[in-house]
Design a protein around this motif. Structure first.
Motif, PDB file in Angstrom:
ATOM      1  N   ILE A   1      23.490  57.559  40.266  1.00 12.92           N
ATOM      2  CA  ILE A   1      23.877  56.983  38.977  1.00 12.92           C
ATOM      3  C   ILE A   1      22.772  56.036  38.517  1.00 12.92           C
ATOM      4  CG2 ILE A   1      26.379  57.134  39.390  1.00 12.92           C
ATOM      5  CD1 ILE A   1      26.356  54.143  40.057  1.00 12.92           C
ATOM      6  N   PRO A   2      22.743  55.679  37.236  1.00 12.50           N
ATOM      7  CA  PRO A   2      21.760  54.689  36.793  1.00 12.50           C
ATOM      8  C   PRO A   2      22.011  53.335  37.474  1.00 12.50           C
ATOM      9  CG  PRO A   2      22.650  55.877  34.907  1.00 12.50           C
ATOM     10  CD  PRO A   2      23.493  56.248  36.105  1.00 12.50           C
TER      11      PRO A   2
ATOM     12  N   GLY B   1      17.441  52.258  34.685  1.00 11.75           N
ATOM     13  CA  GLY B   1      17.752  53.677  34.576  1.00 11.75           C
ATOM     14  C   GLY B   1      18.037  54.298  35.937  1.00 11.75           C
ATOM     15  N   GLN B   2      17.991  55.616  35.973  1.00 12.84           N
ATOM     16  CA  GLN B   2      18.332  56.361  37.178  1.00 12.84           C
ATOM     17  C   GLN B   2      17.087  56.969  37.790  1.00 12.84           C
ATOM     18  OE1 GLN B   2      21.572  59.088  36.659  1.00 12.84           O
ATOM     19  NE2 GLN B   2      21.239  60.103  38.611  1.00 12.84           N
ATOM     20  N   GLY B   3      16.828  56.611  39.051  1.00  8.48           N
ATOM     21  CA  GLY B   3      15.713  57.196  39.784  1.00  8.48           C
ATOM     22  C   GLY B   3      16.069  58.581  40.303  1.00  8.48           C
TER      23      GLY B   3
ATOM     24  N   ARG C   1      18.523  53.077  30.383  1.00 10.02           N
ATOM     25  CA  ARG C   1      17.390  53.982  30.128  1.00 10.02           C
ATOM     26  C   ARG C   1      16.086  53.497  30.760  1.00 10.02           C
ATOM     27  NH1 ARG C   1      16.220  54.287  24.160  1.00 10.02           N
ATOM     28  NH2 ARG C   1      16.676  52.071  24.249  1.00 10.02           N
ATOM     29  N   ALA C   2      15.949  52.216  30.981  1.00 10.70           N
ATOM     30  CA  ALA C   2      14.661  51.625  31.375  1.00 10.70           C
ATOM     31  C   ALA C   2      14.168  52.129  32.727  1.00 10.70           C
ATOM     32  CB  ALA C   2      14.783  50.105  31.404  1.00 10.70           C
ATOM     33  N   THR C   3      12.859  52.350  32.783  1.00  7.77           N
ATOM     34  CA  THR C   3      12.224  52.771  34.035  1.00  7.77           C
ATOM     35  C   THR C   3      11.116  51.823  34.470  1.00  7.77           C
ATOM     36  OG1 THR C   3      10.675  54.189  32.843  1.00  7.77           O
ATOM     37  CG2 THR C   3      12.742  55.206  33.585  1.00  7.77           C
ATOM     38  N   SER C   4      10.962  50.712  33.758  1.00  2.00           N
ATOM     39  CA  SER C   4       9.938  49.720  34.091  1.00  2.00           C
ATOM     40  C   SER C   4      10.401  48.353  33.608  1.00  2.00           C
ATOM     41  CB  SER C   4       8.603  50.073  33.420  1.00  2.00           C
ATOM     42  OG  SER C   4       8.721  49.926  32.001  1.00  2.00           O
ATOM     43  N   THR C   5       9.743  47.310  34.068  1.00  5.19           N
ATOM     44  CA  THR C   5      10.098  45.959  33.626  1.00  5.19           C
ATOM     45  C   THR C   5       9.865  45.819  32.125  1.00  5.19           C
ATOM     46  OG1 THR C   5       9.483  45.120  35.811  1.00  5.19           O
ATOM     47  CG2 THR C   5       9.707  43.501  34.044  1.00  5.19           C
ATOM     48  N   TYR C   6       8.789  46.390  31.630  1.00 11.41           N
ATOM     49  CA  TYR C   6       8.521  46.353  30.190  1.00 11.41           C
ATOM     50  C   TYR C   6       9.690  46.980  29.415  1.00 11.41           C
ATOM     51  CZ  TYR C   6       6.598  47.643  25.671  1.00 11.41           C
ATOM     52  OH  TYR C   6       6.419  47.821  24.320  1.00 11.41           O
TER      53      TYR C   6
END
Length: 193
Positions: free
Chosen positions: A89-90, A82-84, A114-119
């Protein structure tokens, strides 16, 4: 009473040291494995961007992915991240751009942004793969050496048959990456289900 506290502190410190050595040993071993068989999908995990430019860690992941994808032309790739807050951009969009600019057909690239973590990388990537096929698939997770163990076990928790392809770790973040990863593994073992 004072002796009891001292014994408890020694026990806690001993358990921490033992767990740290064991987990770091596993992280190091898994990061050395370069089992890159022919798979159905590659999953490249995102990492920091500087605006829209890949960080050195992400650049290493992308180089490893590029090499694998050139050799395995039928394999599709999921770029995930995702985007920090300080990114324009993502991560997945920057990864897609890099791969296309380096000769990978854009029709082979699936963007998960969309992801913000490895999980979440694994969860959302699996969802996108399942939109393409309902057959069991094998995946090759590409990330930096220190991250292979956790990425693979989280992929397996999502029900994927997962292999790992380690990318180099930039020397400037080597020590902090391994120390941080110990705590991330402990967190994932407990919370990421």
């Amino acid at each position: 009473m004072k002796n009891n506290y001292k014994r408890i502190l020694i026990l806690i410190a001993s358990l921490f040291i033992i767990s740290f050595v064991l987990i770091e040993g596993i992280i190091l071993l898994e990061g050395r494995e370069a089992d890159a068989p022919q798979v159905d999908y590659v999953i490249v995990l995102g990492a920091r961007l500087y605006g829209d430019v890949p960080s050195p860690a992400l650049a290493e992941r992308l180089k490893a992915a590029e090499d694998y994808l050139i050799e395995n032309e039928s394999t599709k790739v999921v770029v995930t991240g995702g985007q920090g807050t300080d990114e324009t951009i993502p991560e997945a969009q920057a990864m897609r751009k890099y791969l296309v600019e380096n000769g990978i057909d854009e029709n082979r690239i699936i963007v998960e942004d969309r992801a913000t973590s490895t999980y979440e990388n694994m969860k959302y990537s699996k969802e996108l793969i399942e939109e393409e096929t309902d057959e069991p698939v094998t995946v090759l997770v590409i990330t930096n050496e220190h991250h292979i163990f956790r990425a693979k076990f989280l992929a397996k928790r999502q029900g994927m048959e997962a292999y790992g392809l380690p990318a180099k770790i930039p020397p400037s973040i080597l020590l902090q990456s391994y120390i941080r990863e110990y705590f991330a593994v402990v967190k994932s073992l407990i919370f990421d289900h």
